[in-house]
Design an enzyme around this catalytic site. Structure first.
Site, PDB file in Angstrom:
ATOM      1  N   HIS A 268       0.836  -1.204   0.000  1.00  0.00           N
ATOM      2  CA  HIS A 268       0.000   0.000   0.000  1.00  0.00           C
ATOM      3  C   HIS A 268       0.865   1.246   0.000  1.00  0.00           C
ATOM      4  O   HIS A 268       1.895   1.292   0.678  1.00  0.00           O
ATOM      5  CB  HIS A 268      -0.874   0.061   1.265  1.00  0.00           C
ATOM      6  N   PRO A 269       0.402   2.268  -0.714  1.00  0.00           N
ATOM      7  CA  PRO A 269       1.050   3.574  -0.563  1.00  0.00           C
ATOM      8  C   PRO A 269       0.545   4.212   0.727  1.00  0.00           C
ATOM      9  O   PRO A 269      -0.492   3.811   1.243  1.00  0.00           O
ATOM     10  CB  PRO A 269       0.542   4.353  -1.771  1.00  0.00           C
TER      11      PRO A 269
ATOM     12  N   PHE B  33       0.194   3.283   8.049  1.00  0.00           N
ATOM     13  CA  PHE B  33      -1.190   3.295   8.510  1.00  0.00           C
ATOM     14  C   PHE B  33      -2.073   2.664   7.446  1.00  0.00           C
ATOM     15  O   PHE B  33      -2.112   3.113   6.303  1.00  0.00           O
ATOM     16  CB  PHE B  33      -1.615   4.745   8.772  1.00  0.00           C
TER      17      PHE B  33
ATOM     18  N   ALA C   9     -10.106   3.011   3.124  1.00  0.00           N
ATOM     19  CA  ALA C   9     -10.314   4.426   2.842  1.00  0.00           C
ATOM     20  C   ALA C   9     -11.530   4.721   1.978  1.00  0.00           C
ATOM     21  O   ALA C   9     -11.954   5.873   1.909  1.00  0.00           O
ATOM     22  CB  ALA C   9      -9.055   4.995   2.171  1.00  0.00           C
TER      23      ALA C   9
END
Length: 173
Positions: free
Chosen positions: A70-71, A123, A127
């Site tokens: 994940h970015p 984190f 989203a």
């Protein structure tokens, strides 16, 4: 590119794993799910995915490998270089960050760095449908937690993301 479950069931092991890795970058998860084929329906695939992910949560290395796919929230630009295989999924999932005020994005970027410094992984949050302010609020609420709690929280969020991506891969159930 969407494919049918019947098509997925007939892919080579390598191709099935490659497709699954666009949904979650845990190689153990992808391998185990590909080995569980054929699936009778999409619900059976999702249930097996949940089961495999639940069992992998006891291995921190598997979690961290998935999280590394994940970015950072609010850092969509890094997606194009480092995470090409999840680019379309993650860019859409983080669309709430695209219209945020600069101060919220700066706070989100700082909070992400603080989180990474504290826990050793980025984190992870489901989203979709959340504004940048909501993501920031969640990040700030989770930042005081201990590492064990955050591994559990991030693993649960990762599973939500994986399920969303699987549903996108196979289209409506």
């Amino acid at each position: 590119m969407s494919l049918t479950l019947a098509q997925f069931n007939t892919l080579s092991q390598e191709e099935a794993i490659a497709r699954l890795l666009t949904c979650c970058t845990s190689s153990n998860w992808a391998h185990q799910l590909a080995c569980a084929r054929p699936f009778i329906d999409q619900n059976a695939l999702l249930m097996k995915s949940d089961d495999i992910w639940h069992k992998l949560q006891t291995n921190e290395d598997d979690l961290l490998e998935a999280f590394d796919g994940h970015p950072q929230i609010g850092n969509v630009a890094s997606l194009k270089e480092k995470y090409r295989n999840t680019q379309n999924s993650a860019a859409h999932e983080q669309s709430g960050a695209n219209n945020a005020e600069d101060d919220v994005l700066e706070a989100l970027a700082q909070g992400n760095q603080d989180y990474l410094d504290k826990f050793g992984f980025i984190f992870i949050v489901f989203a979709t449908g959340k504004s940048a302010q909501q993501m920031l609020d969640l990040l700030l609420a989770r930042l005081p937690n201990d590492r064990t709690t955050e591994l559990t929280n991030a693993a649960a969020e990762q599973n939500k993301i994986t399920r969303l991506r699987l549903n996108k891969l196979f289209g409506p159930a």
